[in-house]
Scaffold this active site. Structure first.
Site, mmCIF file in Angstrom:
data_model
loop_
_atom_site.group_PDB
_atom_site.id
_atom_site.type_symbol
_atom_site.label_atom_id
_atom_site.label_comp_id
_atom_site.label_asym_id
_atom_site.label_seq_id
_atom_site.Cartn_x
_atom_site.Cartn_y
_atom_site.Cartn_z
ATOM 1 N N THR A 166 102.646 15.830 36.694
ATOM 2 C CA THR A 166 102.795 14.379 36.660
ATOM 3 C C THR A 166 101.489 13.656 36.940
ATOM 4 O O THR A 166 101.142 12.695 36.260
ATOM 5 C CB THR A 166 103.860 13.928 37.680
ATOM 6 O OG1 THR A 166 105.099 14.585 37.389
ATOM 7 C CG2 THR A 166 104.074 12.423 37.602
ATOM 8 N N ASP A 170 97.483 26.600 41.697
ATOM 9 C CA ASP A 170 97.630 25.689 42.826
ATOM 10 C C ASP A 170 98.219 26.396 44.041
ATOM 11 O O ASP A 170 97.824 26.134 45.180
ATOM 12 C CB ASP A 170 98.480 24.479 42.444
ATOM 13 C CG ASP A 170 99.853 24.859 41.903
ATOM 14 O OD1 ASP A 170 100.005 25.983 41.379
ATOM 15 O OD2 ASP A 170 100.768 24.015 41.981
#
EC number: 2.7.1.33
Length: 252
Positions: free
Chosen positions: A10, A107
């Site tokens: 996002t 990540d």
């Protein structure tokens, strides 16, 4: 300064570091279809606005198409600067104690490194984003795996999409867990249910681990819900970028 780029589903978060110190940070919307030139011009504009001189770049992404554009952008706009993308073959120092290490997102690896370096282990990272990721770190700094759950905004959207009599409402904390109207009833069930889900998953993980040093909240949606989560011990909004800096230092 070192420029670190974390491209999520996002949002894309950028930060500059002078040594260990985080100096500037920006959050922009991720567009998986952005070209290398669009990214290059956007990043240059952000950096120029704060008169930032970049000496190196580190990046990671969970969006494959965006990662390809970033790779091209770095070669085209920063050809003379050392740059590093977290991917297989990059030295992180993190052992992946799971069935298929190739499945682990970059990540989650850098979050593990940063959390273990800052807080030790065992620890848990709860990343509140498009999805809610639970990352479990051993007492030796290994990535042990974790859990995935829908993000809070996905949960709000899904209920409105699948229930004919219910409409989409703002993802926010209602005034009470006992709703007095349709909007408050939706918000109460989703908001407090989400916080309870986070706490229960963390509690079960702690039961299996035996004890934890820290439970870290990060991600763009963390501020929305962490005050209601009883198991969160620390809020580190930049943990992924801190981890990127650490991986860069190990490789460049």
């Amino acid at each position: 300064m070192l420029l670190c780029i974390d491209i999520g589903n996002t949002n894309t978060v950028l930060a500059t570091f002078d040594g260990d110190e985080l100096v500037h940070s920006w959050r922009i919307k991720t567009d998986a279809l952005s070209t290398a030139d669009e990214l290059g011009l956007m990043f240059r504009g952000l950096l120029a606005g704060d008169a930032v001189e970049v000496t190196g770049v580190a990046a990671c992404s969970t969006v494959p198409t965006a990662l390809r554009s970033v790779r091209t952008m770095l070669d085209r706009y920063y050809p003379d600067l050392p740059h590093m993308i977290v991917e297989p073959g990059v030295r992180t120092g993190v052992q992946l104690a799971i069935d298929n290490p190739k499945e682990v997102g970059a990540d989650r690896v850098v979050n593990t490194l940063a959390t273990y370096t800052l807080y030790g282990g065992p620890s848990i990272v709860v990343d509140f984003g498009t999805t809610t990721n639970f990352d479990v770190i051993s007492g030796r700094g290994e990535f042990l795996g974790g859990a995935f759950a829908p993000g809070i905004e996905i949960s709000f959207d899904a209920l409105a999409a699948r229930a004919a009599q219910l409409r989409k409402v703002e993802a926010t904390r209602p005034r009470s867990v006992i709703g007095k109207n349709t909007v408050e009833c939706l918000q109460a069930g989703l908001y407090f249910g989400f916080a309870g889900q986070v706490d229960r998953i963390v509690e079960r993980m702690v039961e299996e681990l035996g004890d934890v040093r820290a439970v870290i909240a990060t991600g763009g949606l963390a501020p929305l819900v962490i005050k209601e989560c009883r198991t969160i011990t620390h809020h580190e909004p930049m943990i992924t970028l801190i981890g990127l800096r650490m991986v860069y230092d190990r490789n460049v």
